[in-house]
Design a protein around this motif. Structure first.
Motif, PDB file in Angstrom:
ATOM      1  N   LEU A   1     -47.095  42.122  22.125  1.00 57.97           N
ATOM      2  CA  LEU A   1     -45.967  41.375  21.934  1.00 57.97           C
ATOM      3  C   LEU A   1     -45.267  40.974  23.338  1.00 57.97           C
ATOM      4  O   LEU A   1     -44.465  40.177  23.405  1.00 57.97           O
ATOM      5  CB  LEU A   1     -45.086  42.558  21.529  1.00 57.97           C
ATOM      6  CG  LEU A   1     -45.361  42.624  19.856  1.00 57.97           C
ATOM      7  CD1 LEU A   1     -44.267  43.583  19.257  1.00 57.97           C
ATOM      8  CD2 LEU A   1     -45.285  41.253  19.202  1.00 57.97           C
ATOM      9  N   PRO A   2     -45.238  41.829  24.507  1.00 55.59           N
ATOM     10  CA  PRO A   2     -44.660  41.416  25.735  1.00 55.59           C
ATOM     11  C   PRO A   2     -44.968  39.891  26.035  1.00 55.59           C
ATOM     12  O   PRO A   2     -44.284  39.347  26.751  1.00 55.59           O
ATOM     13  CB  PRO A   2     -45.227  42.413  26.818  1.00 55.59           C
ATOM     14  CG  PRO A   2     -45.466  43.633  26.127  1.00 55.59           C
ATOM     15  CD  PRO A   2     -45.798  43.015  24.748  1.00 55.59           C
TER      16      PRO A   2
ATOM     17  N   LEU B   1     -34.025  54.645  26.932  1.00 53.68           N
ATOM     18  CA  LEU B   1     -35.512  54.979  26.739  1.00 53.68           C
ATOM     19  C   LEU B   1     -35.861  56.101  27.910  1.00 53.68           C
ATOM     20  O   LEU B   1     -36.521  56.879  27.487  1.00 53.68           O
ATOM     21  CB  LEU B   1     -36.560  53.797  26.967  1.00 53.68           C
ATOM     22  CG  LEU B   1     -36.319  52.708  25.854  1.00 53.68           C
ATOM     23  CD1 LEU B   1     -37.205  51.707  26.058  1.00 53.68           C
ATOM     24  CD2 LEU B   1     -36.929  53.283  24.519  1.00 53.68           C
TER      25      LEU B   1
ATOM     26  N   GLY C   1     -43.804  57.203  30.107  1.00 53.89           N
ATOM     27  CA  GLY C   1     -43.345  57.372  28.607  1.00 53.89           C
ATOM     28  C   GLY C   1     -42.606  56.324  28.129  1.00 53.89           C
ATOM     29  O   GLY C   1     -42.512  56.203  26.784  1.00 53.89           O
ATOM     30  N   VAL C   2     -42.111  55.570  29.170  1.00 49.89           N
ATOM     31  CA  VAL C   2     -41.464  54.361  28.493  1.00 49.89           C
ATOM     32  C   VAL C   2     -42.592  53.094  28.313  1.00 49.89           C
ATOM     33  O   VAL C   2     -43.018  53.008  29.551  1.00 49.89           O
ATOM     34  CB  VAL C   2     -40.191  54.013  29.555  1.00 49.89           C
ATOM     35  CG1 VAL C   2     -39.607  52.526  28.944  1.00 49.89           C
ATOM     36  CG2 VAL C   2     -39.310  55.180  29.420  1.00 49.89           C
ATOM     37  N   ASN C   3     -42.059  52.318  27.229  1.00 47.73           N
ATOM     38  CA  ASN C   3     -42.896  51.110  27.468  1.00 47.73           C
ATOM     39  C   ASN C   3     -42.131  49.844  27.879  1.00 47.73           C
ATOM     40  O   ASN C   3     -41.284  49.654  27.434  1.00 47.73           O
ATOM     41  CB  ASN C   3     -43.455  50.814  25.863  1.00 47.73           C
ATOM     42  CG  ASN C   3     -44.377  49.800  26.111  1.00 47.73           C
ATOM     43  OD1 ASN C   3     -44.240  48.950  26.631  1.00 47.73           O
ATOM     44  ND2 ASN C   3     -45.747  49.893  25.262  1.00 47.73           N
TER      45      ASN C   3
ATOM     46  N   GLY D   1     -42.581  47.191  28.447  1.00 48.75           N
ATOM     47  CA  GLY D   1     -42.840  45.753  27.776  1.00 48.75           C
ATOM     48  C   GLY D   1     -41.425  45.476  26.792  1.00 48.75           C
ATOM     49  O   GLY D   1     -41.277  44.467  26.483  1.00 48.75           O
ATOM     50  N   VAL D   2     -41.202  46.722  26.267  1.00 49.43           N
ATOM     51  CA  VAL D   2     -40.228  46.574  25.072  1.00 49.43           C
ATOM     52  C   VAL D   2     -38.869  45.960  25.824  1.00 49.43           C
ATOM     53  O   VAL D   2     -38.000  45.197  25.074  1.00 49.43           O
ATOM     54  CB  VAL D   2     -39.861  47.880  24.387  1.00 49.43           C
ATOM     55  CG1 VAL D   2     -38.549  47.937  23.726  1.00 49.43           C
ATOM     56  CG2 VAL D   2     -40.857  48.245  23.442  1.00 49.43           C
TER      57      VAL D   2
ATOM     58  N   LEU E   1     -39.081  42.572  26.106  1.00 51.16           N
ATOM     59  CA  LEU E   1     -39.019  41.970  25.020  1.00 51.16           C
ATOM     60  C   LEU E   1     -37.808  41.798  24.472  1.00 51.16           C
ATOM     61  O   LEU E   1     -37.041  40.602  24.182  1.00 51.16           O
ATOM     62  CB  LEU E   1     -39.635  42.733  23.979  1.00 51.16           C
ATOM     63  CG  LEU E   1     -40.228  42.156  22.621  1.00 51.16           C
ATOM     64  CD1 LEU E   1     -41.301  41.121  23.060  1.00 51.16           C
ATOM     65  CD2 LEU E   1     -40.661  43.233  21.699  1.00 51.16           C
ATOM     66  N   TYR E   2     -36.941  42.706  24.708  1.00 49.24           N
ATOM     67  CA  TYR E   2     -35.391  42.663  24.127  1.00 49.24           C
ATOM     68  C   TYR E   2     -34.869  41.666  25.160  1.00 49.24           C
ATOM     69  O   TYR E   2     -33.858  40.874  24.633  1.00 49.24           O
ATOM     70  CB  TYR E   2     -34.855  44.015  24.177  1.00 49.24           C
ATOM     71  CG  TYR E   2     -35.204  45.032  23.026  1.00 49.24           C
ATOM     72  CD1 TYR E   2     -35.951  44.315  21.880  1.00 49.24           C
ATOM     73  CD2 TYR E   2     -34.876  46.110  22.914  1.00 49.24           C
ATOM     74  CE1 TYR E   2     -36.317  45.145  20.795  1.00 49.24           C
ATOM     75  CE2 TYR E   2     -35.271  46.924  21.819  1.00 49.24           C
ATOM     76  CZ  TYR E   2     -35.971  46.478  20.820  1.00 49.24           C
ATOM     77  OH  TYR E   2     -36.340  47.045  19.872  1.00 49.24           O
TER      78      TYR E   2
ATOM     79  N   PRO F   1     -38.913  52.872  14.816  1.00 43.21           N
ATOM     80  CA  PRO F   1     -39.434  53.651  15.682  1.00 43.21           C
ATOM     81  C   PRO F   1     -39.661  55.191  15.319  1.00 43.21           C
ATOM     82  O   PRO F   1     -41.107  55.445  15.315  1.00 43.21           O
ATOM     83  CB  PRO F   1     -38.602  53.693  17.154  1.00 43.21           C
ATOM     84  CG  PRO F   1     -37.543  52.579  16.625  1.00 43.21           C
ATOM     85  CD  PRO F   1     -37.571  52.351  15.442  1.00 43.21           C
TER      86      PRO F   1
END
Lengths: 475, 315
Positions: free
Chosen positions: A56-57, A94, A323-325, A327-328, A331-332, A431
């Motif tokens: 997705l990223p 996040l 722990g944080v992705n 890429g999200v 993406l946002y 999520p």
């Protein structure tokens, strides 16, 4: 290179093909050429979001590239449009989520729940939904789902070792967590990323510093809660009712498991200084969000909190980092920047008016029928992709739809972002659903089996609140 | 790679276990096909990779680590252990098995692949493998690349799926059956003891398949029946010769032949109808390859999709 590679990636090529065909088509009446380009990019991005032929990223990266190559924007301008307060908020919350999960407060919460509810399965399920929900509405749904998942599974494994004998019980307890978190995520702006995105859009689209009339589009934390929190609270009893009716747990009483759980939890001993410290920090962050988000921005406060946890030493940066992705976040950022372009080029308004034409064909061009149509469309999209991305893509269109239909953009905005939490049907929808699915106890069909009832219930609750309660509080 | 043991001469079966009754029936069948003593069995559970994009940006590993802190096992471990216990019971294993635990790191997942190798004095192996992969079918197919198998057994999906969903994401069983490079048995209400129904169309390829399945059937003492479908009545004589060809191949393996069927009609429907009375329908992957196969969809694929009982795709 073999054909299988192309087959696996077919949706990527289909998206590219659709894109190049759309760009060759004559520009429809009322749409600018730039609008057509942005619209094409949105269609391609949506195809890629739903079918996921590439990570997705990658889609986010392509959106950035597309804005420069296809739309001819300056690279610096595109880069600037990526970071907004909403994105900062997503990033900060996040990091906070990781920090909060690492504090191991889950055992305390479990203890609280079983103390409150006793041992009856129905009561335990209700307690889990209520407590998960109340926490998730402030802390964010993913945080609470990650914290509560072990509590749910522990209760299940302590009841029986054989997963077959506790299938329905597992479904009830785990869905209590995930749906509790999902319905709560609409409660406050910090409940989910999409709420912050919508607040950002209102600000960007309608607020004009020179006109005091438009100040109402600066929605702050308490404003949001005033409108949305009752919807969350009203749904809680229905969730437990629907789950118990759908799955009929094998055990009506969980005394054995609850006693063992209580024992396990008591081993951790009394609250320590660090525990109090993390609670204090979170109360401070909440205070900041509630009373100062209008002036400081929700994002600033979220990253202030993340910094606070790091300064006090309650969480290590390495934990946050893994722990944080990230890429999200990317993406946002890209989805919001595309959304803003949808508005700037007039593409959003064009899609909105075309959509309105269709709606007036079925007599749904205003009032509750229009709200229902917006809600159904959002629900459909959000079940297929992450709900934050759904709001980022649909938000501009729905807000322009409100303008074209002469409805309140606030109302339509609320309906859109609240409906985006109705992703009960699929694992990828919210999520919380993804996280409880990682337990291995649930099947994808379980989501369908109970999800549609949840969708119907939530839609009815939301539309009645919109029709009866919101006029009282001034939309 | 010799990760799962260097024993090229042994019969090796990969059984995909997901905890469903069907997958355990598949395991029992594997024991039968293995002839009881000499087959290596690898039990595989594929866990989707823990990824954070769908979980709203918080990595699932955060939840996973939290679960491990509570002393909860990964999903799949229970399921595999149950399979091992079942195997011990069916075959009355002695306690002469040595065990070896292997962990392999996998990029993107903190817990990676885990497996337990059991080896007995005679060199027979049973492997329990917990694997992570982007999706389950890929995991099963990748497992093929690590070790050579003679047969993959997996359960058919129980759920009915919409057409749209099937187009975007073909069912796991179908994906594996069409892309694996060894024979694949898709179990669907698999029952031992009703024999195999082999479909033949007289081509060299299908005769090859007949001999392969005869070999399997001779291992489990299963009876064999043959079927060759013709489109119209004129073809019946031709079908009879195909059946006779196949019969002569089978006789070499000293396997009992029950029936020889030559119905007239649509191949897929006739095969499915006749096949309902047998444990397993045996079809061969057609000679089409690549894109053509994906677009047209072979008889094998359609039988696999529509049959009401187990289907073995032979390669």
């Amino acid at each position: 290179m073999n054909l299988y590679y192309f087959w696996e990636k077919r949706w990527f090529f289909i998206a590219m093909l659709v894109g190049s065909i759309m760009l060759q088509l004559p520009v429809p009446n009322g749409l600018t050429p730039e609008g057509m380009v942005v619209l094409t990019m949105s269609v391609m991005a949506t195809i890629l979001f739903i079918t996921e032929p590439v990570p997705l990223p990658t889609v986010a990266l392509l959106i950035i590239v597309g804005q420069v190559l296809l739309l001819g924007l300056q690279s610096t301008d595109v880069a600037r449009s990526l970071m907004t307060d909403s994105v900062l908020f997503i990033m900060g919350s996040l990091m906070l989520a990781v920090a909060v999960v690492k504090q191991k407060l889950d055992k305390r919460i479990a203890w609280l729940i079983v103390r409150l509810t006793g041992t009856k399965t129905a009561n335990v399920a209700f307690g889990i939904t209520l407590v998960s929900g109340l926490l998730a509405s402030f802390v964010g749904e993913h945080t609470v789902a990650a914290m509560m998942l072990p509590v749910g599974i522990t209760l299940i494994t302590l009841t029986s070792d054989n997963p077959k004998k506790v299938r329905n019980l597992a479904a009830v307890l785990l869905f209590s967590i995930s749906y509790g978190c999902s319905i709560a995520s609409i409660g406050t702006p910090s409940g989910g990323a999409r709420n912050a995105i919508m607040i950002g859009y209102w600000n960007e689209f309608f607020f004009d510093p020179t006109s005091p009339e438009t100040r109402k589009f600066l929605v702050d934390y308490l404003d949001w809660m005033l409108h949305a929190y009752p919807i969350f609270l009203m749904q809680i009893p229905f969730v437990t009712f629907i789950l118990l009716k759908t799955f009929r747990p094998e055990y009506r009483d969980l005394s054995r498991a609850v006693v063992k759980l209580r024992h396990q939890v008591e081993e951790t001993g009394p609250m320590k200084g660090a525990d109090w410290m993390s609670i204090l920090l979170f109360v401070l962050i909440l205070y900041g969000w509630v009373f100062h988000s209008a002036s400081l921005g929700m994002g600033t406060i979220a990253i202030m909190g993340a910094a606070g946890f790091l300064i006090v030493g309650l969480v290590r940066w390495e934990d946050m980092n893994s722990g944080v992705n990230w890429g999200v976040v990317l993406l946002y950022a890209a989805a919001i920047s595309l959304g803003v372009q949808m508005k700037m080029t007039g593409a959003a308004a064009w899609v909105a008016s075309s959509f309105l034409d269709i709606l007036s064909g079925i007599n749904a061009e205003d009032g509750v029928a229009l709200w229902g149509a917006v809600s159904v469309l959002t629900t459909g999209v959000t079940n297929m992709m992450s709900n934050g991305a759904a709001v980022a893509v649909l938000g501009p269109i729905m807000l322009k739809l409100a303008v074209a239909a002469e409805e309140s953009p606030l109302l339509i905005g609320f309906v859109t972002s609240i409906s985006s939490s109705f992703a009960y049907l699929t694992v990828v929808g919210t999520p919380a659903c993804t996280i409880v699915f990682a337990s291995g106890y649930l099947k994808t069909t379980d989501f369908l089996k109970v999800g549609w009832k949840m969708v119907v219930m939530s839609t009815i609750v939301m539309l009645s609140v919109a029709a009866i309660y919101w006029p009282i509080v001034g939309i | 790679m010799k990760e799962d043991g260097p024993s090229p001469d042994r019969f090796r079966i990969l059984v995909c276990i997901d905890g469903s009754d069907e997958s355990y029936r598949g395991l029992k069948y594997a024991v039968k096909l293995g002839g009881g003593v000499d087959a290596d069995i690898v039990m595989l559970y594929v866990r989707p990779i823990d990824q954070g994009l769908r979980s709203g940006g918080l990595q699932v590993r955060v939840a996973r680590e939290n679960m491990l802190d509570w002393g909860l096992e990964l999903p799949g471990i229970q399921v595999l252990k149950k399979g091992w216990e079942m195997l011990r019971e069916i075959e009355h294993f002695e306690d002469d098995w040595t065990t070896e635990t292997v962990h392999t790191d996998v990029a993107g997942d903190p817990l990676g692949d885990n497996k337990i190798d059991y080896t007995n004095k005679l060199g027979r192996k049973v492997v329990l493998k917990l694997k992570v992969a982007d999706d389950i079918a890929t995991g099963i197919l990748e497992q093929w690349e690590i070790g050579e198998y003679d047969l993959i057994i997996l359960g058919a999906p129980e759920e009915k799926r919409g057409l749209a969903r099937a187009l975007i994401d073909p069912p796991i069983a179908e994906k594996v059956a069409m892309n694996a490079s060894c024979s694949v048995l898709v179990a669907r209400g698999l029952e031992v003891g009703h024999g195999h129904l082999i479909c033949t169309d007289g081509t060299e390829r299908s005769l090859e398949m007949v001999s392969k399945d005869a070999m399997l059937a001779s291992r489990c003492n299963c009876a064999i029946s043959l079927i060759s479908v013709t489109a119209d009545v004129e073809g019946e004589a031709e079908a009879k010769t195909y059946l006779n060809d196949a019969r002569s191949v089978i006789e070499e393996f000293e396997v009992e032949i029950e029936d020889m069927l030559s119905p007239v009609g649509d191949p897929v429907e006739e095969i499915i109808e006749a096949g309902a009375n047998y444990s397993v329908i045996v079809v061969s992957e057609s000679s089409r390859s690549g894109m053509e196969r994906l677009l047209v969809g072979s008889v094998a694929k359609r039988v696999l999709r529509k049959a009401h009982n187990s289907v073995l795709v032979v390669r």
